[in-house]
Design a protein around this motif. Structure first.
Motif, mmCIF file in Angstrom:
data_model
loop_
_atom_site.group_PDB
_atom_site.id
_atom_site.type_symbol
_atom_site.label_atom_id
_atom_site.label_comp_id
_atom_site.label_asym_id
_atom_site.label_seq_id
_atom_site.Cartn_x
_atom_site.Cartn_y
_atom_site.Cartn_z
ATOM 1 N N GLU A 81 0.823 -1.203 0.000
ATOM 2 C CA GLU A 81 0.000 0.000 0.000
ATOM 3 C C GLU A 81 0.862 1.260 0.000
ATOM 4 N N SER A 82 0.220 2.409 -0.216
ATOM 5 C CA SER A 82 0.902 3.682 -0.014
ATOM 6 C C SER A 82 1.349 3.754 1.437
ATOM 7 N N GLY A 83 2.596 4.166 1.640
ATOM 8 C CA GLY A 83 3.127 4.235 2.995
ATOM 9 C C GLY A 83 3.784 2.953 3.449
ATOM 10 N N SER A 84 3.831 1.934 2.564
ATOM 11 C CA SER A 84 4.459 0.668 2.957
ATOM 12 C C SER A 84 5.982 0.748 2.910
ATOM 13 N N GLY A 85 6.518 1.760 2.222
ATOM 14 C CA GLY A 85 7.959 1.953 2.164
ATOM 15 C C GLY A 85 8.611 1.533 0.868
ATOM 16 N N LYS A 86 7.816 1.058 -0.102
ATOM 17 C CA LYS A 86 8.408 0.538 -1.335
ATOM 18 C C LYS A 86 9.116 1.624 -2.150
ATOM 19 N N SER A 87 8.507 2.821 -2.254
ATOM 20 C CA SER A 87 9.159 3.904 -2.997
ATOM 21 C C SER A 87 10.383 4.432 -2.249
ATOM 22 N N THR A 88 10.322 4.451 -0.920
ATOM 23 C CA THR A 88 11.484 4.871 -0.124
ATOM 24 C C THR A 88 12.664 3.948 -0.379
ATOM 25 N N VAL A 89 12.411 2.652 -0.407
ATOM 26 C CA VAL A 89 13.482 1.680 -0.668
ATOM 27 C C VAL A 89 14.075 1.918 -2.055
ATOM 28 N N SER A 90 13.222 2.110 -3.058
ATOM 29 C CA SER A 90 13.723 2.303 -4.422
ATOM 30 C C SER A 90 14.565 3.575 -4.529
ATOM 31 N N ARG A 91 14.175 4.628 -3.832
ATOM 32 C CA ARG A 91 14.918 5.886 -3.890
ATOM 33 C C ARG A 91 16.210 5.811 -3.089
ATOM 34 N N CYS A 92 16.219 5.024 -2.037
ATOM 35 C CA CYS A 92 17.479 4.804 -1.308
ATOM 36 C C CYS A 92 18.468 4.016 -2.173
ATOM 37 N N VAL A 93 17.945 3.051 -2.914
ATOM 38 C CA VAL A 93 18.792 2.205 -3.759
ATOM 39 C C VAL A 93 19.513 3.029 -4.818
ATOM 40 N N VAL A 94 18.821 4.018 -5.405
ATOM 41 C CA VAL A 94 19.461 4.855 -6.436
ATOM 42 C C VAL A 94 20.124 6.093 -5.828
ATOM 43 N N ARG A 95 20.126 6.156 -4.500
ATOM 44 C CA ARG A 95 20.759 7.240 -3.745
ATOM 45 C C ARG A 95 20.119 8.607 -3.990
ATOM 46 N N LEU A 96 18.801 8.623 -4.249
ATOM 47 C CA LEU A 96 18.069 9.886 -4.246
ATOM 48 C C LEU A 96 17.662 10.253 -2.827
ATOM 49 N N ILE A 122 8.295 -8.930 -3.639
ATOM 50 C CA ILE A 122 8.502 -8.645 -2.220
ATOM 51 C C ILE A 122 7.297 -7.836 -1.758
ATOM 52 N N VAL A 123 6.608 -8.313 -0.739
ATOM 53 C CA VAL A 123 5.441 -7.618 -0.197
ATOM 54 C C VAL A 123 5.879 -6.834 1.037
ATOM 55 N N MET A 124 5.616 -5.514 1.015
ATOM 56 C CA MET A 124 6.023 -4.650 2.121
ATOM 57 C C MET A 124 4.814 -4.081 2.855
ATOM 58 N N GLN A 125 4.953 -3.987 4.161
ATOM 59 C CA GLN A 125 3.932 -3.382 5.016
ATOM 60 C C GLN A 125 4.625 -2.593 6.119
ATOM 61 N N LYS A 126 4.312 -1.312 6.199
ATOM 62 C CA LYS A 126 4.865 -0.432 7.227
ATOM 63 C C LYS A 126 6.393 -0.538 7.330
ATOM 64 N N GLY A 127 7.041 -0.542 6.159
ATOM 65 C CA GLY A 127 8.497 -0.505 6.109
ATOM 66 C C GLY A 127 9.187 -1.840 6.210
ATOM 67 N N ARG A 128 8.447 -2.903 6.470
ATOM 68 C CA ARG A 128 9.056 -4.224 6.631
ATOM 69 C C ARG A 128 8.619 -5.170 5.515
ATOM 70 N N ILE A 129 9.494 -6.124 5.193
ATOM 71 C CA ILE A 129 9.145 -7.178 4.244
ATOM 72 C C ILE A 129 8.374 -8.256 5.000
ATOM 73 N N VAL A 130 7.115 -8.487 4.585
ATOM 74 C CA VAL A 130 6.299 -9.492 5.268
ATOM 75 C C VAL A 130 6.219 -10.798 4.488
ATOM 76 N N GLU A 131 6.535 -10.734 3.190
ATOM 77 C CA GLU A 131 6.533 -11.952 2.378
ATOM 78 C C GLU A 131 7.351 -11.715 1.116
ATOM 79 N N ALA A 132 8.037 -12.750 0.668
ATOM 80 C CA ALA A 132 8.835 -12.661 -0.557
ATOM 81 C C ALA A 132 8.922 -14.039 -1.180
ATOM 82 N N GLY A 133 8.991 -14.076 -2.509
ATOM 83 C CA GLY A 133 9.117 -15.371 -3.170
ATOM 84 C C GLY A 133 8.798 -15.277 -4.645
ATOM 85 N N VAL A 134 8.770 -16.440 -5.302
ATOM 86 C CA VAL A 134 8.402 -16.526 -6.715
ATOM 87 C C VAL A 134 6.964 -16.033 -6.868
#
Length: 549
Positions: free
Chosen positions: A319-334, A495-507
């Motif tokens: 969801e919005s606020g789950s942290g997915k965009s924050t992670v992507s922007r940290c990865v590219v160092r924005l 990778i499924v994110m909720q409130k900044g944490r990875i709650v599930e990941a897989g194929v």
């Protein structure tokens, strides 16, 4: 039963120089009491133009050429402004697509909703306050008392949309026009807004004209469907008939562009060293706080770890606020992370300063969510694409030649080199954004909600383009998306994110077919029209036989 609203032979002429003569031509349909009528079509199909004509919100340069819009004995197409003002907001209300631009940023929520009562009623200040509070409770806003004193920028997208719905329903109108109200929302918020509109519509017997390009939304809430193409009404019918037995080729095209929720089997990638490694990444935001209040602390990324390989698409969903965009922007160092480790191949980049980071930037590039806001409106497309390589030391002539080659790669004409961003559609601008990202020959492409604002058919084209480029150039793609249908079709792993944490990941196929975490299950269950493809349409399926009897 008589129709509440009748659109008859409506044609709206566009100004000289437009891409066509008429915005809409000879459009005919009716809206019945208590009905949800979905008007579907791509950008430029004329669906919003009809809504603006009903509301009397057409620009002065655009005029109704012929036809009538009949409501309560009045022709809204030629109604005097003082009479239209009494109907607008009172008898017919509208929910706009982007609540942030529709709400006054300088007014608190209570004042914005109270203004409707101030203009159209003689309620006292206390009565306006009570009605406003009641409306905020009706639309399900948390802590309504506190929300009344909030400004729009202090609310989430879903909360702002609920405020817009409260304003639109303040005077219990006969007709509610909802213009793409869920387009930019994540699936759970979207499901909540759709459920809310249905509940309020049934409670007040309001007729709803719902404008959308998403057939999943149509499957969820529509009674009848109008399909628009380039200003023409090409199909009209009951929801089940249009969804399961479309007659027009354009309707079939739109429906086929909706990705199914079933994830296809994808071949396993050969074992290889990761091109990107993220270990225990953390990012915390702290806002507000002072002498008499505590700061608001949000852990946007909390101990996030994953690997990305060449030739792979890894989806970040939530969801919005789950942290997915924050992670992507940290990865590219924005964004600067607080702690953790980011490796490009074997090279740590997390702690590098701007000068030391410069050689690594070309290895990882980003495609942004809003292609118009991310492109410089004062530069030509050729300059936009060539700027990066020139900054890295490439001669200007060579960079411009490469820009021309990249335009061909993303299937845009060579003539686009000398044109400006405003001369292109949203899908074309996104292709420019992809070309700009590829100008550095990157190893990794980070796509941050790169298709969320596009029509389904344009989405399909962009997704197909990214897949082709990934295979041709052996790219690694980090795909940030809130649309789980899209994730199911394009991602090898999620990778499924909720409130900044990875709650599930897989194929991807495994996560979608056998989700383990309750949050993942709730995301999948929230997708509008999730069972439509299986023939079990999830909407309220209310028939209108009595209305037409």
């Amino acid at each position: 039963m008589k129709p509440l609203l009748k659109v008859e032979n409506l044609s709206i002429r566009l100004p000289k120089g437009a891409d066509r003569e008429f915005a809409i031509t000879n459009v005919n349909y009716e809206l019945m009491p208590g009905e949800i009528l979905c008007v579907v079509g791509e950008s430029g199909s004329g669906k919003s133009m009809t809504a603006n004509a009903i509301m009397g919100l057409l620009p002065k340069a655009i005029q109704v050429e012929t036809g009538a819009i009949t409501f309560d004995g009045y022709n809204l197409a030629s109604l005097e402004e003082h009479r239209a003002r009494k109907i607008r907001g009172n008898r017919i209300s509208m929910i706009f697509q982007e609540p942030m631009t529709a709400l006054n940023p300088l007014m608190r929520v209570a004042d914005q909703i109270g203004e409707v009562f101030l203009i159209h009623t003689e309620l006292s200040k206390k009565q306006r306050h009570e009605r406003t509070l009641s409306l905020l409770k009706d639309v399900g806003l948390p802590d309504p008392e506190k929300m009344m004193s909030a400004y729009p920028h202090q609310l989430s997208g879903g909360q702002r949309q609920r405020v817009m719905i409260a304003m639109a329903l303040a005077l219990e109108p006969s007709i509610l026009i909802a213009d793409e109200p869920t387009t930019a929302l994540d699936v759970t918020t979207q499901a909540q807004i759709l459920k809310l509109i249905k509940e309020l519509q049934e409670k007040h017997n309001t007729a709803v004209m719902f404008i959308t390009h998403d057939f999943g939304v149509v499957a969820e809430i529509a009674d009848r469907v109008v399909v628009m193409e380039k200003g023409q009404m090409v199909e009209l019918g009951e929801r089940e008939a249009v969804l399961n037995n479309p007659q027009h080729s354009y309707t079939k095209k739109l429906i086929s562009a909706v990705p199914p929720l079933v994830a296809p089997e994808r071949p396993l990638l050969a074992e290889s060293a990761p091109v990107l490694t993220v270990n225990q990444l953390c990012k915390t935001y702290s806002t507000g706080g002072g002498w008499f209040s505590k700061p608001r602390i949000v852990k946007a990324a909390d101990d996030v770890s994953f690997e990305l390989h060449r030739g792979e698409t890894l989806g970040l969903v939530g969801e919005s606020g789950s942290g997915k965009s924050t992670v992507s922007r940290c990865v590219v160092r924005l964004l600067e992370s607080d702690s953790g480790e980011i490796l490009l191949g074997d090279d740590p980049i997390q702690a590098l300063d701007a000068k030391a980071l410069a050689p690594f930037r070309k290895r990882i590039q980003m495609v942004f969510q809003d292609p118009f806001a991310s492109l410089n409106p004062r530069k030509t497309i050729g300059q936009i694409i060539a700027d990066g390589p020139i900054a890295q030391g490439m001669p200007v002539a060579q960079a411009m030649q490469k820009a021309a080659e990249l335009l061909a790669l993303v299937e845009l004409p060579a003539t686009a080199l000398d044109r400006y961003p405003h001369e292109f559609s949203g899908g074309q601008r996104q292709r420019v954004g992809i070309a700009r990202a590829l100008a550095h020959d990157p190893e990794i492409l980070v796509a941050d909600e790169a298709i969320s604002a596009l029509d389904v058919s344009v989405q399909a084209q962009i997704l197909d383009l990214i897949e082709q480029l990934k295979q041709r150039l052996n790219l690694a793609v980090l795909f940030v998306v809130h649309d789980l249908r899209v994730a199911a079709q394009v991602c090898d792993r999620v990778i499924v994110m909720q409130k900044g944490r990875i709650v599930e990941a897989g194929v991807t196929k495994q996560v979608f077919e056998q989700p383990r975490h309750d949050y993942t299950k709730s995301l999948i269950a929230s997708i509008p029209g999730a069972d439509w493809r299986s023939g079990k349409t999830t909407g309220h399926a209310k028939t209108l036989e009595k209305a037409y009897a």
